[in-house]
Design a protein around this motif. Structure first.
Motif, PDB file in Angstrom:
ATOM      1  N   GLY A  72       0.798  -1.222   0.000  1.00 19.07           N
ATOM      2  CA  GLY A  72       0.000   0.000   0.000  1.00 19.07           C
ATOM      3  C   GLY A  72       0.827   1.266   0.000  1.00 19.07           C
ATOM      4  N   SER A  73       2.169   1.131  -0.098  1.00 22.77           N
ATOM      5  CA  SER A  73       3.028   2.313  -0.170  1.00 22.77           C
ATOM      6  C   SER A  73       2.908   2.946  -1.556  1.00 22.77           C
ATOM      7  N   THR A  74       3.580   4.065  -1.743  1.00 23.31           N
ATOM      8  CA  THR A  74       3.555   4.757  -3.037  1.00 23.31           C
ATOM      9  C   THR A  74       4.608   4.225  -4.002  1.00 23.31           C
ATOM     10  N   SER A  75       5.287   3.135  -3.643  1.00 24.92           N
ATOM     11  CA  SER A  75       6.339   2.594  -4.505  1.00 24.92           C
ATOM     12  C   SER A  75       5.807   1.922  -5.761  1.00 24.92           C
ATOM     13  N   GLY A  76       4.527   1.589  -5.779  1.00 26.68           N
ATOM     14  CA  GLY A  76       3.943   0.936  -6.945  1.00 26.68           C
ATOM     15  C   GLY A  76       2.434   0.957  -6.857  1.00 26.68           C
TER      16      GLY A  76
END
Length: 407
Positions: free
Chosen positions: A292-296
């Motif tokens: 759920g991070s902004t990495s993908g």
């Protein structure tokens, strides 16, 4: 397969000024016929559709080793020090196109120094976790890409190379060696974004070989899974065609976890030779942290951690100097993510290789896989043999008959 697995390669072309200086041209050509009983072509009504497939394909997708050519050079600098380089290009034999996403030297491209201290190299390289653990797996010894864990979830089939890498490897001492790799993210204002670190160590003496390795990738959707030109450097690569009604899915085993902030993989393996039979066991654990991070992308809204525990038991036997037989059983267990109940994958590999000469061999590989539970794309789990388009159901059979030439 990896560069040091090219110990098979014979008939090399070498131009030498004296014994320590050399330029070597080498390569592998692997072409064969592949069959699968179930191959996706599209997604209709949120369910995959497709059918059986029979095709001519290169070994880079489904075979024992991808077609390639490379140049390796060594220059003696005196006092036990040498400069070295490797440039290795992948291509597909059935249409002549570049492999590894269109990169000219996408398999390997590095320069470095070697001496009594070991070797230090810089460029696009294999990580040290793979360097040490892969040679003890079925995929590293005989089964190739299709004999890897489902969708290569533990990254031991070289579906990813590492860009911007600095790598150190010790000399071998009494059968022991170790290596470190660090890949710089190269992002202005952040020392940790897109960085990758790996470590590996091994021991090989007589009939016994043992290895351990560890890899940690920050923003893995870019730093680990997005390292070829066709994937680009944005955060929209490893999830592939998810959501498209007209394209096959991509890596349903783990692509849904593209939003992980960090991927960590640890593995260990052991081989013991009871001539002419060699038995091996490998265990790996792949964890996708901070979903759920902004990495993908995170279209399914995952949170928490996805963890895959993989076991492999393999047996190979050199029946005659020309005939090698191999078999392996894989078990993969993924934890429950956001209450989905998790998933399990069972896989059986069978292979036979017959050497027509030191450079040429015929082989047949067969892989059967079954999926249980729900996969990372939020659907009833479909089987997905590495290198093949995923199945439309929970079962998949892949068969390859091929000719391989080494030079």
């Amino acid at each position: 397969m990896k560069a040091h697995h090219l110990a098979w390669i014979a008939g090399t072309l070498a131009c030498t000024a004296h014994a320590q200086n050399s330029i070597t041209l080498y390569g592998v050509i692997d072409a064969g016929l592949t069959y699968t009983n179930s191959s996706q072509t599209a997604v209709t009504g949120k369910r995959p559709v497709g059918g059986s497939q029979f095709a001519l394909s290169d070994g880079s997708a489904t075979g024992a080793g991808g077609s390639r050519w490379g140049i390796r050079g060594v220059e003696d600098l005196g006092n036990g020090l040498a400069a070295l380089f490797t440039l290795e290009n992948a291509f597909t034999i059935n249409n002549g196109a570049f492999g590894t996403g269109g990169a000219e030297f996408g398999r390997q491209a590095f320069v470095g120094l070697s001496g009594t201290f070991g070797s230090l190299t810089l460029g696009r390289q294999y990580d040290t976790y793979t360097d040490f653990v892969q040679p003890l797996t079925a995929t590293g010894q005989w089964a190739g890409y299709m004999g890897a864990e489902p969708d290569d979830v533990d990254s031991l089939s070289n579906t990813s190379r590492i860009n911007n890498a600095i790598k150190f490897r010790t000399p071998t001492y009494r059968g022991m060696a170790a290596g470190l790799l660090y890949s710089l993210g190269g992002v202005a204002g952040s020392l940790t974004q897109n960085q990758l670190f790996s470590i590996g160590a091994g021991y090989s003496q007589g009939p016994l070989s043992v290895a351990v390795g560890y890899l940690s990738a920050r923003d893995p959707n870019v730093s680990l899974y997005g390292t070829t030109p066709n994937k680009g450097s944005t955060a929209l690569n490893s999830i592939g065609s998810f959501g498209s009604p007209t394209s096959a899915e991509s890596s349903p085993v783990d692509a849904g976890y593209a939003s992980a902030k960090t991927t960590q993989i640890a593995g260990a393996g052991i081989d013991y030779a009871f001539n002419p039979v060699t038995v091996g066991f490998v265990v790996t654990n792949t964890r996708f942290y901070n979903l759920g991070s902004t990495s993908g992308p995170d279209p399914l809204g995952y949170t928490g951690t996805a963890s895959f525990l993989n076991f492999e038991l393999s047996v190979k036997s050199q029946i005659t100097p020309a005939l090698l037989l191999g078999s392996a059983f894989h078990y993969t267990d993924r934890n429950s993510v956001d209450g989905d109940g998790g998933a399990k994958y069972l896989q059986l590999d069978l292979g036979a290789f017959y050497s027509l000469s030191k450079r040429t061999s015929l082989y047949i590989l067969t892989v059967l896989q079954r999926a249980i539970g729900r996969d990372s794309l939020g659907q009833p789990a479909v089987a997905s043999i590495t290198g093949f388009s995923p199945s439309t159901t929970d079962r998949q059979l892949g068969v390859r008959i091929a000719l391989q030439q080494r030079f």
